[in-house]
Design a protein around this motif. Structure first.
Motif, PDB file in Angstrom:
ATOM      1  N   ARG A   1     -55.377 -35.159 -37.107  1.00 54.14           N
ATOM      2  CA  ARG A   1     -56.362 -34.102 -37.359  1.00 54.14           C
ATOM      3  C   ARG A   1     -57.012 -33.559 -36.084  1.00 54.14           C
ATOM      4  NH1 ARG A   1     -57.213 -33.799 -42.866  1.00 54.14           N
ATOM      5  NH2 ARG A   1     -56.392 -35.604 -44.018  1.00 54.14           N
ATOM      6  N   PRO A   2     -57.447 -34.409 -35.143  1.00 58.43           N
ATOM      7  CA  PRO A   2     -58.062 -33.853 -33.921  1.00 58.43           C
ATOM      8  C   PRO A   2     -57.101 -32.994 -33.117  1.00 58.43           C
ATOM      9  CG  PRO A   2     -58.650 -36.168 -34.182  1.00 58.43           C
ATOM     10  CD  PRO A   2     -57.579 -35.889 -35.189  1.00 58.43           C
ATOM     11  N   ALA A   3     -55.843 -33.436 -32.976  1.00 58.82           N
ATOM     12  CA  ALA A   3     -54.871 -32.644 -32.218  1.00 58.82           C
ATOM     13  C   ALA A   3     -54.590 -31.318 -32.897  1.00 58.82           C
ATOM     14  CB  ALA A   3     -53.579 -33.440 -32.043  1.00 58.82           C
ATOM     15  N   LEU A   4     -54.491 -31.321 -34.220  1.00 58.92           N
ATOM     16  CA  LEU A   4     -54.242 -30.080 -34.941  1.00 58.92           C
ATOM     17  C   LEU A   4     -55.411 -29.122 -34.777  1.00 58.92           C
ATOM     18  CD1 LEU A   4     -52.168 -28.734 -36.845  1.00 58.92           C
ATOM     19  CD2 LEU A   4     -53.467 -29.663 -38.766  1.00 58.92           C
ATOM     20  N   ALA A   5     -56.619 -29.628 -34.797  1.00 59.32           N
ATOM     21  CA  ALA A   5     -57.803 -28.777 -34.646  1.00 59.32           C
ATOM     22  C   ALA A   5     -57.860 -28.121 -33.270  1.00 59.32           C
ATOM     23  CB  ALA A   5     -59.063 -29.593 -34.886  1.00 59.32           C
ATOM     24  N   ARG A   6     -57.234 -28.747 -32.268  1.00 59.45           N
ATOM     25  CA  ARG A   6     -57.260 -28.195 -30.900  1.00 59.45           C
ATOM     26  C   ARG A   6     -56.143 -27.192 -30.648  1.00 59.45           C
ATOM     27  NH1 ARG A   6     -58.384 -33.707 -29.699  1.00 59.45           N
ATOM     28  NH2 ARG A   6     -56.205 -34.046 -29.100  1.00 59.45           N
ATOM     29  N   ALA A   7     -55.236 -26.978 -31.570  1.00 62.85           N
ATOM     30  CA  ALA A   7     -54.147 -26.027 -31.358  1.00 62.85           C
ATOM     31  C   ALA A   7     -54.714 -24.630 -31.127  1.00 62.85           C
ATOM     32  CB  ALA A   7     -53.201 -26.027 -32.552  1.00 62.85           C
ATOM     33  N   PRO A   8     -54.319 -23.935 -30.063  1.00 63.30           N
ATOM     34  CA  PRO A   8     -54.882 -22.615 -29.760  1.00 63.30           C
ATOM     35  C   PRO A   8     -54.700 -21.630 -30.912  1.00 63.30           C
ATOM     36  CG  PRO A   8     -53.622 -23.438 -27.892  1.00 63.30           C
ATOM     37  CD  PRO A   8     -53.346 -24.372 -29.038  1.00 63.30           C
ATOM     38  N   GLY A   9     -55.789 -21.023 -31.317  1.00 61.30           N
ATOM     39  CA  GLY A   9     -55.733 -19.975 -32.324  1.00 61.30           C
ATOM     40  C   GLY A   9     -55.718 -20.451 -33.759  1.00 61.30           C
ATOM     41  N   ILE A  10     -55.659 -21.745 -33.998  1.00 61.78           N
ATOM     42  CA  ILE A  10     -55.542 -22.212 -35.381  1.00 61.78           C
ATOM     43  C   ILE A  10     -56.837 -21.953 -36.145  1.00 61.78           C
ATOM     44  CG2 ILE A  10     -56.373 -24.600 -35.028  1.00 61.78           C
ATOM     45  CD1 ILE A  10     -54.012 -25.480 -36.863  1.00 61.78           C
ATOM     46  N   GLY A  11     -56.678 -21.621 -37.408  1.00 64.99           N
ATOM     47  CA  GLY A  11     -57.822 -21.427 -38.290  1.00 64.99           C
ATOM     48  C   GLY A  11     -57.826 -22.483 -39.372  1.00 64.99           C
ATOM     49  N   PHE A  12     -57.815 -22.049 -40.615  1.00 65.70           N
ATOM     50  CA  PHE A  12     -57.773 -22.969 -41.744  1.00 65.70           C
ATOM     51  C   PHE A  12     -56.517 -23.824 -41.654  1.00 65.70           C
ATOM     52  CE2 PHE A  12     -56.663 -24.071 -46.113  1.00 65.70           C
ATOM     53  CZ  PHE A  12     -57.873 -24.503 -46.623  1.00 65.70           C
ATOM     54  N   ARG A  13     -56.622 -25.134 -41.901  1.00 68.10           N
ATOM     55  CA  ARG A  13     -55.453 -26.002 -41.829  1.00 68.10           C
ATOM     56  C   ARG A  13     -55.634 -27.204 -42.749  1.00 68.10           C
ATOM     57  NH1 ARG A  13     -59.607 -25.792 -37.804  1.00 68.10           N
ATOM     58  NH2 ARG A  13     -60.204 -27.915 -37.291  1.00 68.10           N
ATOM     59  N   LYS A  14     -54.490 -27.737 -43.204  1.00 72.75           N
ATOM     60  CA  LYS A  14     -54.485 -28.893 -44.078  1.00 72.75           C
ATOM     61  C   LYS A  14     -53.250 -29.741 -43.786  1.00 72.75           C
ATOM     62  CE  LYS A  14     -58.158 -28.223 -46.678  1.00 72.75           C
ATOM     63  NZ  LYS A  14     -59.272 -29.207 -46.809  1.00 72.75           N
ATOM     64  N   LEU A  15     -53.442 -31.051 -43.743  1.00 72.06           N
ATOM     65  CA  LEU A  15     -52.349 -32.010 -43.737  1.00 72.06           C
ATOM     66  C   LEU A  15     -52.134 -32.450 -45.185  1.00 72.06           C
ATOM     67  CD1 LEU A  15     -53.585 -34.008 -40.655  1.00 72.06           C
ATOM     68  CD2 LEU A  15     -51.389 -32.847 -40.762  1.00 72.06           C
ATOM     69  N   LEU A  16     -50.892 -32.407 -45.650  1.00 72.71           N
ATOM     70  CA  LEU A  16     -50.620 -32.596 -47.073  1.00 72.71           C
ATOM     71  C   LEU A  16     -49.513 -33.615 -47.299  1.00 72.71           C
ATOM     72  CD1 LEU A  16     -50.551 -28.800 -48.005  1.00 72.71           C
ATOM     73  CD2 LEU A  16     -52.450 -30.384 -48.435  1.00 72.71           C
ATOM     74  N   GLY A  17     -49.697 -34.409 -48.339  1.00 72.86           N
ATOM     75  CA  GLY A  17     -48.614 -35.231 -48.835  1.00 72.86           C
ATOM     76  C   GLY A  17     -47.829 -34.462 -49.878  1.00 72.86           C
ATOM     77  N   SER A  18     -46.872 -35.131 -50.521  1.00 74.65           N
ATOM     78  CA  SER A  18     -46.070 -34.464 -51.546  1.00 74.65           C
ATOM     79  C   SER A  18     -45.901 -35.378 -52.740  1.00 74.65           C
ATOM     80  CB  SER A  18     -44.694 -34.059 -50.994  1.00 74.65           C
ATOM     81  OG  SER A  18     -43.867 -35.196 -50.832  1.00 74.65           O
ATOM     82  N   GLY A  19     -45.369 -34.798 -53.811  1.00 76.18           N
ATOM     83  CA  GLY A  19     -45.154 -35.557 -55.035  1.00 76.18           C
ATOM     84  C   GLY A  19     -43.713 -35.476 -55.491  1.00 76.18           C
ATOM     85  N   VAL A  20     -43.331 -36.394 -56.342  1.00 77.98           N
ATOM     86  CA  VAL A  20     -41.998 -36.405 -56.937  1.00 77.98           C
ATOM     87  C   VAL A  20     -42.033 -35.478 -58.146  1.00 77.98           C
ATOM     88  CG1 VAL A  20     -40.232 -37.807 -58.052  1.00 77.98           C
ATOM     89  CG2 VAL A  20     -41.563 -38.746 -56.147  1.00 77.98           C
ATOM     90  N   GLY A  21     -41.317 -34.383 -58.079  1.00 75.51           N
ATOM     91  CA  GLY A  21     -41.329 -33.422 -59.179  1.00 75.51           C
ATOM     92  C   GLY A  21     -41.216 -32.013 -58.639  1.00 75.51           C
ATOM     93  N   GLU A  22     -41.368 -31.049 -59.534  1.00 70.72           N
ATOM     94  CA  GLU A  22     -41.153 -29.651 -59.173  1.00 70.72           C
ATOM     95  C   GLU A  22     -42.441 -28.897 -58.883  1.00 70.72           C
ATOM     96  OE1 GLU A  22     -38.213 -28.749 -58.747  1.00 70.72           O
ATOM     97  OE2 GLU A  22     -36.960 -30.070 -59.939  1.00 70.72           O
ATOM     98  N   GLY A  23     -43.574 -29.353 -59.398  1.00 66.55           N
ATOM     99  CA  GLY A  23     -44.820 -28.637 -59.197  1.00 66.55           C
ATOM    100  C   GLY A  23     -45.953 -29.621 -59.001  1.00 66.55           C
ATOM    101  N   PHE A  24     -47.072 -29.442 -59.708  1.00 65.96           N
ATOM    102  CA  PHE A  24     -48.128 -30.461 -59.699  1.00 65.96           C
ATOM    103  C   PHE A  24     -47.510 -31.784 -60.146  1.00 65.96           C
ATOM    104  CE2 PHE A  24     -51.279 -26.894 -60.665  1.00 65.96           C
ATOM    105  CZ  PHE A  24     -51.808 -26.896 -59.383  1.00 65.96           C
TER     106      PHE A  24
END
Length: 266
Positions: free
Chosen positions: A48-71
């Motif tokens: 998270r700290p390194a991502l926040a320091r990326a030049p020009g970055i605005g809204f950001r999220k680190l995300l996991g995933s699920g087994v399936g097609e949607g929610f």
């Protein structure tokens, strides 16, 4: 070699005196070994700290995933994602190619895919923020070619059982739809904060699924009628570029690259 195409001239509209509309990148990573997957889990906090320091970055999220097609309530420990907003296509492409932590994730991943998206519409909020500012109305008509949809919701704890009781039918409907080009279920917090992302060949195909009845439309109507969501956001994007592959293939089969479609080179 990673193919990279980004059209920064035609499909990213210009704001009313405010420069180019921000570009969103969604980077997907698949990790093969247990060690690589454990590294990715740790990076959900450490990166998270390194991502926040990326030049020009605005809204950001680190995300996991699920087994399936949607929610989906079942985590997929192999697939992770980084969603970020950038001031323009050039910065988005440069970040995906060389910025930490994105390049570190790509170096460890078995495969990765960077998608570059221009916001067309958005309603709702995410973590109290209003990201993905769309183009001015005159420039925000859906262009020909692939369209992406992103839905994010925070579920109220009291609604968990009722909502997830509908999930298998929704996943089956999305998975069986012949139009969808790519679909993945993502999330911030298992069970409570979920994201679904899909790419369609055009806006008409997306609308047929969203408004054609069936379990998806029924679940959304029930969620809004009964107040199952504490917060929700729905956004549409023009897919203006991609780099890499997913599940060993081009995620946009049968379609020319965006740059080629517009008669331009990347």
């Amino acid at each position: 070699m990673r193919e990279a195409t980004v059209n920064a001239k035609r499909q990213i509209p210009t704001g009313e005196g405010n420069g180019p509309i921000a570009v969103v990148s969604l980077s997907l990573y698949r990790f093969a070994s247990p060690a690589a997957r454990a590294w990715a889990v740790a990076q959900m906090g450490l990166a998270r700290p390194a991502l926040a320091r990326a030049p020009g970055i605005g809204f950001r999220k680190l995300l996991g995933s699920g087994v399936g097609e949607g929610f989906t309530p079942r985590p997929n420990w192999a697939v992770w994602a980084i969603l970020a907003e950038w001031p323009d296509a050039e910065r988005a492409r440069a970040a995906a190619a060389g910025d930490r932590p994105l390049c570190a994730w790509r170096a460890r991943a078995e495969e990765s895919l960077d998608l570059f998206l221009a916001p067309l519409s958005r309603r709702g909020r995410w973590s109290g923020a209003a990201p993905f500012e769309p183009a001015p109305p005159a420039a925000a008509e859906a262009p020909p070619g692939p369209i992406a949809a992103l839905t994010r919701a925070t579920l109220r704890p009291a609604a968990l059982l009722r909502f997830w009781g509908r999930e298998p039918a929704i996943s089956a409907a999305i998975g069986a739809n012949p139009d969808v080009l790519l679909k993945i279920g993502l999330g911030e917090t298992p069970w409570l904060q979920q994201v679904t992302f899909s790419i369609w060949p055009d806006a008409a195909a997306m609308d047929r699924f969203a408004r054609g009845g069936g379990p998806h439309a029924g679940a959304i109507a029930a969620a809004r009628r009964n107040g199952w969501f504490a917060e929700e956001l729905y956004a549409r994007f023009a897919v203006i570029g991609r780099a890499g592959a997913w599940q060993g293939r081009d995620p946009l089969p049968g379609l020319p690259s965006v740059a080629a479609r517009q008669g331009e080179t990347a």
